[in-house]
Design a protein around this motif. Structure first.
Motif, mmCIF file in Angstrom:
data_model
loop_
_atom_site.group_PDB
_atom_site.id
_atom_site.type_symbol
_atom_site.label_atom_id
_atom_site.label_comp_id
_atom_site.label_asym_id
_atom_site.label_seq_id
_atom_site.Cartn_x
_atom_site.Cartn_y
_atom_site.Cartn_z
ATOM 1 N N GLY A 39 0.821 -1.200 0.000
ATOM 2 C CA GLY A 39 0.000 0.000 0.000
ATOM 3 C C GLY A 39 0.853 1.247 0.000
ATOM 4 O O GLY A 39 2.058 1.207 0.266
ATOM 5 N N GLU A 98 1.972 4.637 1.615
ATOM 6 C CA GLU A 98 2.058 5.235 2.950
ATOM 7 C C GLU A 98 1.273 4.433 3.993
ATOM 8 O O GLU A 98 0.575 4.985 4.832
ATOM 9 N N ASN A 99 1.416 3.109 3.936
ATOM 10 C CA ASN A 99 0.663 2.229 4.838
ATOM 11 C C ASN A 99 1.650 1.344 5.591
ATOM 12 O O ASN A 99 2.144 0.347 5.051
ATOM 13 N N ARG A 100 1.929 1.700 6.841
ATOM 14 C CA ARG A 100 2.889 0.936 7.636
ATOM 15 C C ARG A 100 2.325 -0.372 8.161
ATOM 16 O O ARG A 100 3.060 -1.155 8.772
ATOM 17 N N THR A 101 1.047 -0.634 7.972
ATOM 18 C CA THR A 101 0.500 -1.931 8.358
ATOM 19 C C THR A 101 0.681 -2.971 7.252
ATOM 20 O O THR A 101 0.389 -4.153 7.468
ATOM 21 N N ALA A 102 1.136 -2.549 6.075
ATOM 22 C CA ALA A 102 1.328 -3.470 4.952
ATOM 23 C C ALA A 102 2.772 -3.972 4.920
ATOM 24 O O ALA A 102 3.700 -3.282 5.341
ATOM 25 N N ARG A 141 5.458 -1.084 1.676
ATOM 26 C CA ARG A 141 4.966 0.287 1.762
ATOM 27 C C ARG A 141 5.638 1.124 0.685
ATOM 28 O O ARG A 141 6.858 1.032 0.504
ATOM 29 N N THR A 168 -3.647 -1.913 -0.444
ATOM 30 C CA THR A 168 -4.511 -1.793 0.721
ATOM 31 C C THR A 168 -4.217 -0.472 1.421
ATOM 32 O O THR A 168 -3.068 -0.022 1.455
ATOM 33 N N SER A 169 -5.227 0.130 1.980
ATOM 34 C CA SER A 169 -5.060 1.436 2.614
ATOM 35 C C SER A 169 -5.122 1.365 4.133
ATOM 36 O O SER A 169 -4.984 2.369 4.805
ATOM 37 N N GLY A 170 -5.349 0.193 4.691
ATOM 38 C CA GLY A 170 -5.446 0.054 6.138
ATOM 39 C C GLY A 170 -5.121 -1.356 6.559
ATOM 40 O O GLY A 170 -4.701 -2.182 5.751
ATOM 41 N N PRO A 171 -5.314 -1.677 7.835
ATOM 42 C CA PRO A 171 -4.961 -3.018 8.317
ATOM 43 C C PRO A 171 -5.910 -4.109 7.851
ATOM 44 O O PRO A 171 -5.553 -5.282 7.878
ATOM 45 N N SER A 172 -7.128 -3.757 7.433
ATOM 46 C CA SER A 172 -8.066 -4.778 6.967
ATOM 47 C C SER A 172 -7.621 -5.291 5.601
ATOM 48 O O SER A 172 -7.300 -4.517 4.707
#
Length: 446
Positions: free
Chosen positions: A322, A324-328, A331, A378-382
């Motif tokens: 994703g 700027e998504n540190r949950t992916a 990044r 993906t843009s979030g943790p889901s």
């Protein structure tokens, strides 16, 4: 808590009385010999003999029978062209002479992790591509005299995550003399270090190593930097741990990789002037996503590694990407488009930096060669139910690695054979061990 400086040891290379000539094994540990400094020129010109199995020993340094069927042949360890380096982690002044292994007939031994990374970089050179690479390395400073890890400053009572102090200037100030010595020794070794930050765990820190258009040198620097940190921690009366997950309730230690690709003119091939990056970048992402589950054993090579890769943390558990998504796991950072790059966030600080970079760069090039398209970002943790999950335990990761057609494309058979022999031997040792928890649970209750 204040820590007094130990007496300053001699660090000038010309004061060294002996040389530590060493190559990096599969676990990222240096293996080699101590020789008198007067033998330095002989080592430079002729190298030294060492069993090839020495680079495939397990984490305890025990030979793997799986690598000794041909009579435990000697290889030739020759200098890499870097050094000698004033890595003074010994009481007596010494220099490190970095080595890597070849066969007696001159062929590179590709069970040597540094040789494997060089072979991957040769594939890039054949296409006139140059990876621009940097690493970020996390570690804990701990008390040196306790059987289990204990932070320098005791954790106050409270919730399980108490004493998480991310970006704390006070924590940086508390260990300022240690940090000063780390920078000083890194400079003496030619290791290009950028910012240091206090991370979220108690007495946890991160250093950023600077980008370079020489991935082999970046891997070298990452390995040497771990030695520098450990050395300077001992000097200041504590210890440093790169264990992936030393505390169940606190953040693990990661080894993040940032990279882009340059053409012959030095232009960033991931930069299209916009935030989305180029088609080439997306192909690289596709290769990384596809290979990630099968290569997890490289990024998480130990039993403890999988305690870090767990849900609910910033350590990834799925092959997703994703912006700027540190949950992916992957990044794409924002910022100036000229610096457009991929950040690979899966590896723990306990992983071998040569193998991590080899896996990352080989998978990216595989996606480019195949002109693959990645799944949606993906843009979030889901995560979408169809997103591939990373293996959740050591044995599953090794099974995927052993049976993967992708791994067979990315790595030479010598590396695959040596890595699996080493890791299966380690698994067998842990399987035979009876833990304290087992005795507590069963000795008097059943």
């Amino acid at each position: 808590m204040r820590h007094e400086l130990a007496p300053k040891a001699a660090t000038d290379a010309d004061q060294a009385r002996f040389v530590l000539a060493a190559a990096c094994d599969l676990n990222g540990c240096l293996r080699g010999k101590r020789v008198e400094a007067t033998a330095l020129e002989k080592l430079r010109s002729g190298g030294m003999r060492m069993p090839m199995s020495a680079l495939g020993v397990d984490i305890w340094g025990t030979d793997s029978p799986g690598l000794m069927q041909k009579g435990d042949l000697d290889g030739i360890c020759e200098p890499t062209g870097r050094g000698p380096l004033p890595l003074m982690w010994t009481a007596t002044p010494a220099q490190l002479l970095p080595m890597w292994m070849r066969y007696e007939d001159g062929r590179p031994y590709l069970g040597d992790p540094r040789r494997m990374l060089a072979a991957v970089l040769d594939r890039y050179a054949a296409q006139s591509l140059t990876p621009m690479v940097a690493t970020e390395l996390e570690f804990y400073l701990i008390r040196p005299d306790t059987p289990r890890p204990a932070p320098l400053v005791p954790v106050p009572p409270g919730h399980p995550g108490a004493r998480d102090t991310i970006y704390s200037l006070d924590e940086l100030a508390d260990v300022g003399p240690f940090l000063d010595d780390v920078y000083r020794m890194a400079d003496g070794c030619g290791v290009a270090v950028d910012a240091a930050v206090s991370e979220s765990g108690p007495s946890q820190f991160e250093f950023n190593l600077k980008h370079a258009a020489d991935a082999l040198r970046v891997a070298d620097d990452t390995l040497y930097f771990k030695q520098i940190v450990k050395s300077m921690a001992r000097k200041h009366g504590f210890a440093a741990s790169f264990m992936a997950k030393p505390y169940p309730a606190h953040a693990g230690n990661g080894l993040h990789v940032h990279f882009s690709l340059l053409d012959d003119a030095g232009c960033n091939l991931f930069d299209n002037g916009g935030p989305e990056g180029t088609a080439l970048m997306r192909q690289a992402v596709a290769g990384l996503v596809a290979a990630m589950p099968d290569c997890t054993a490289i990024f998480a090579p130990h039993l403890n590694s999988y305690r870090r890769l767990c849900p609910g943390t910033l350590a990834p558990t799925a092959a997703a990407w994703g912006f700027e998504n540190r949950t992916a796991a992957l990044r794409i950072p924002g910022g100036p488009t000229a610096a457009r790059r991929i950040e690979h966030r899966v590896a723990g600080a306990d992983a071998n930096p040569y193998l991590v970079l080899a896996a990352v760069l080989a998978a990216a090039l595989d996606g480019i060669d195949r002109k693959d398209e990645p799944p949606p970002p993906t843009s979030g943790p889901s995560l979408d139910p169809g997103t591939a999950r990373l293996p959740s335990d050591w044995r599953s990761a090794l099974t995927r690695f052993a049976n993967s057609a992708t791994v067979a494309r990315l790595f030479h058979p010598e590396l695959i054979t040596a890595f699996l022999a080493c890791k299966h031997q380690e698994v067998a040792v842990f399987d035979r061990d009876i833990s304290d928890l087992e005795y507590t649970s069963y000795l008097h209750s059943v």
